[in-house]
Enzyme design. Structure first.
Site, PDB file in Angstrom:
ATOM      1  CG  ASN A   1      -0.775  -8.303  12.636  1.00 43.76           C
ATOM      2  OD1 ASN A   1       0.081  -7.924  13.429  1.00 43.76           O
ATOM      3  ND2 ASN A   1      -1.364  -7.479  11.780  1.00 43.76           N
TER       4      ASN A   1
ATOM      5  N   PRO B   1      -6.666   0.335   2.938  1.00 41.56           N
ATOM      6  CG  PRO B   1      -6.576   2.418   3.965  1.00 41.56           C
ATOM      7  CD  PRO B   1      -7.327   1.131   3.957  1.00 41.56           C
ATOM      8  CG  ASP B   2      -0.019  -0.506   0.357  1.00 37.50           C
ATOM      9  OD1 ASP B   2       0.701   0.197   1.106  1.00 37.50           O
ATOM     10  OD2 ASP B   2       0.398  -1.532  -0.203  1.00 37.50           O
TER      11      ASP B   2
ATOM     12  CE  LYS C   1       5.464  -7.550  -0.323  1.00 33.48           C
ATOM     13  NZ  LYS C   1       5.698  -8.431   0.789  1.00 33.48           N
TER      14      LYS C   1
HETATM   15  N1  CTP Z   1       1.773  -1.545   4.531  1.00 33.57           N
HETATM   16  C1  CTP Z   1       0.982  -0.442   4.646  1.00 33.57           C
HETATM   17  N2  CTP Z   1      -0.366  -0.543   4.527  1.00 33.57           N
HETATM   18  C2  CTP Z   1      -0.947  -1.718   4.266  1.00 33.57           C
HETATM   19  C3  CTP Z   1      -0.158  -2.857   4.136  1.00 33.57           C
HETATM   20  C4  CTP Z   1       1.213  -2.743   4.262  1.00 33.57           C
HETATM   21  O1  CTP Z   1       1.519   0.641   4.884  1.00 33.57           O
HETATM   22  N3  CTP Z   1      -2.252  -1.794   4.150  1.00 33.57           N
HETATM   23  C5  CTP Z   1       3.231  -1.415   4.630  1.00 33.57           C
HETATM   24  C6  CTP Z   1       3.820  -2.128   5.806  1.00 33.57           C
HETATM   25  O2  CTP Z   1       3.942  -1.266   6.943  1.00 33.57           O
HETATM   26  C7  CTP Z   1       5.171  -2.518   5.294  1.00 33.57           C
HETATM   27  C8  CTP Z   1       4.893  -2.840   3.850  1.00 33.57           C
HETATM   28  O3  CTP Z   1       3.801  -2.026   3.509  1.00 33.57           O
HETATM   29  O4  CTP Z   1       6.096  -1.469   5.277  1.00 33.57           O
HETATM   30  C9  CTP Z   1       4.542  -4.284   3.698  1.00 33.57           C
HETATM   31  O5  CTP Z   1       3.939  -4.457   2.491  1.00 33.57           O
HETATM   32  P1  CTP Z   1       2.919  -5.639   2.186  1.00 33.57           P
HETATM   33  O6  CTP Z   1       2.590  -5.544   0.755  1.00 33.57           O
HETATM   34  O7  CTP Z   1       1.781  -5.691   3.122  1.00 33.57           O
HETATM   35  O8  CTP Z   1       3.845  -6.811   2.465  1.00 33.57           O
HETATM   36  P2  CTP Z   1       3.586  -8.046   3.311  1.00 33.57           P
HETATM   37  O9  CTP Z   1       3.010  -7.715   4.624  1.00 33.57           O
HETATM   38  O10 CTP Z   1       4.857  -8.775   3.316  1.00 33.57           O
HETATM   39  O11 CTP Z   1       2.403  -8.683   2.512  1.00 33.57           O
HETATM   40  P3  CTP Z   1       2.215  -9.641   1.248  1.00 33.57           P
HETATM   41  O12 CTP Z   1       3.526 -10.281   0.954  1.00 33.57           O
HETATM   42  O13 CTP Z   1       1.165 -10.534   1.749  1.00 33.57           O
HETATM   43  O14 CTP Z   1       1.732  -8.779   0.130  1.00 33.57           O
END
Ligand code: CTP
Length: 417
Positions: free
Chosen positions: A210, A305-306, A337
């Site tokens: 990205n 993984p998140d 979130k």
């Molecule tokens: N994050 C992470 N690991 C991932 C995805 C996200 O640690 N696999 C962290 C990012 O670093 C950030 C936060 O989670 O701190 C963002 O959450 P995310 O749910 O990905 O939000 P968006 O990117 O805004 O995505 P979406 O709205 O599409 O869910």
């Protein structure tokens, strides 16, 4: 004694029998979290060997002014620039005289002259030498120029006489040195920061990624260092210079970032997750470059993984701050979130056509944030990322001070997708 944490102390050791106490001083400074580099005068090496200080400080001892090799590695100017403060302990009568005269004909006095940081001296000499009018005049001259005089203490001396001229004990010196520094809001804390994009390999030459530049995360890393923290920056590929005093861990994929974060959180108090982690990766990454044999190509992707959510689950004692990029309903999504990931704070910013039109976000030097936490929220208006990072770090530090892991609010965990 948290203010010495992550500070750079240049310790000058001059020719006095008290030099042996400075070995203990190095140890105590390092125990307080400071990085120490030692410069010895020729006289000092008659009392203690450079090897002792090398072993205790973990760095080679600097001794010579006009040594081409030493100057090329870390010369007197770089040493002076490196230090946050200079302490000369013990400072002999001869050294005080040289300092008062502004001499620059040996390494230590040249550094003292070239340094633009607080300079402290801990005199150590025979009591008669200390009370002598010449030494007293030198001490007064130095103090009038802002040099800090630590001691000397009075008592029995190595020569058997009794009176003023003993070097202060290492413990007292460390205490006074600590007081030089303003207390930072994150003094003594270890902060892990994720930044930049991740790259998910399709084959050896292609990847999914990205537009994240990493600028916000790097600015937060610099601001956290400024606030006194020990910072571990776990970064995906970026073109940014590494902020000073930051331990950089370079990763490429989300899985590597996850592993690096989990390993580092064991000894950290805080995680600030700014990374734009790729949500998906190819199920299989080809070992050889894919050829364009077919008219179409379908890639099967699987969830990454998140990292943030997993970090919070496995390390509930770590104060976790996430970022969220939203195109609409900023606060609402940020709050969702906050609960879903079980974290303490979410810093959200607007992205998408309107925001990008207004200022651009990825790679831009400015940003605005809306920060939410369980009991409140705050808008940090459009500012340079450096300024915004400082304000955000101050806010995080304030929230962290009032936070107790066991009392941390835990909402119902809901699934985002
Ligand atoms: N994050 C992470 N690991 C991932 C995805 C996200 O640690 N696999 C962290 C990012 O670093 C950030 C936060 O989670 O701190 C963002 O959450 P995310 O749910 O990905 O939000 P968006 O990117 O805004 O995505 P979406 O709205 O599409 O869910």
């Amino acid at each position: 004694m948290q203010r010495l944490f992550n500070k750079r102390i240049l310790l000058g050791v001059t020719g006095s029998v008290a030099a042996y106490k400075s070995a203990e001083l190095v140890r105590r400074l390092r125990d307080a979290g400071a990085e120490v580099r030692v410069v010895m005068t020729e006289g000092a090496t008659e009392f203690v060997t450079p090897l002792t200080f090398q072993a205790l400080s973990g760095h080679p001892v600097h001794r010579h002014l006009l040594d081409a090799e030493t100057e090329a590695a870390m010369g007197h100017i770089s040493l002076a620039r490196w230090a946050d403060t200079i302490l000369v302990a013990p400072a002999s009568a001869n050294f005080l005289a040289r300092l008062a005269q502004g001499r620059a004909d040996d390494l230590l006095s040249a550094i003292c002259l070239a340094g633009d940081v607080p300079l402290a001296v801990a005199p150590a000499m025979n009591q008669q030498m200390w009370v002598d009018a010449a030494t007293q005049a030198n001490a007064r001259a130095l103090q009038s120029r802002g040099v800090l005089m630590f001691g000397p203490a009075a008592g029995e001396q190595a020569c058997g006489e009794v009176g003023p001229g003993r070097m202060q004990e290492p413990e007292q010196l460390v205490q006074q040195l600590d007081e030089i520094f303003e207390s930072g809001s994150l003094s003594g804390r270890t902060v892990v920061i994720t930044a930049g994009p991740t790259r998910e390999a399709i084959d050896p030459v292609r990847f999914l990624s990205n537009h994240s530049s990493g600028k916000m995360g790097y600015a937060i890393a610099a601001a956290a260092v400024e606030a006194g923290a020990k910072v571990i920056l776990i970064s995906g590929p970026t073109a940014l210079p590494v902020p000073e005093r930051v331990e950089l861990v370079q990763v490429v994929s989300a899985q590597q970032m996850r592993d690096a974060v989990m390993a580092r959180l064991v000894s950290a108090e805080m995680l600030i997750a700014t990374a734009a982690v790729a949500d998906y990766r190819p199920v299989q990454s080809a070992t050889k470059k894919l050829k364009k044999d077919n008219e179409s190509l379908t890639l099967e992707l699987t969830r990454n993984p998140d990292i943030l959510a997993e970090a919070k689950r496995h390390h509930p004692q770590v104060f976790c701050v996430g970022f969220a990029a939203e195109t609409e309903a900023l606060v609402e999504h940020a709050r969702t979130k906050l609960v879903a990931k079980g974290v303490e704070m979410i810093a959200a910013n607007l992205v998408g056509p309107s925001a990008v039109e207004a200022r651009g976000v990825f790679g831009n030097d400015e940003n605005a944030l809306h920060v939410v936490w369980a009991e409140g929220e705050l808008s940090l208006p459009l500012a340079s990322k450096a300024r915004l990072a400082r304000d955000l770090v101050a806010l995080i530090a304030e929230r962290y001070t009032n936070w107790r892991p066991e009392r941390a609010p835990r909402g119902k965990v809901i699934k985002l997708r």
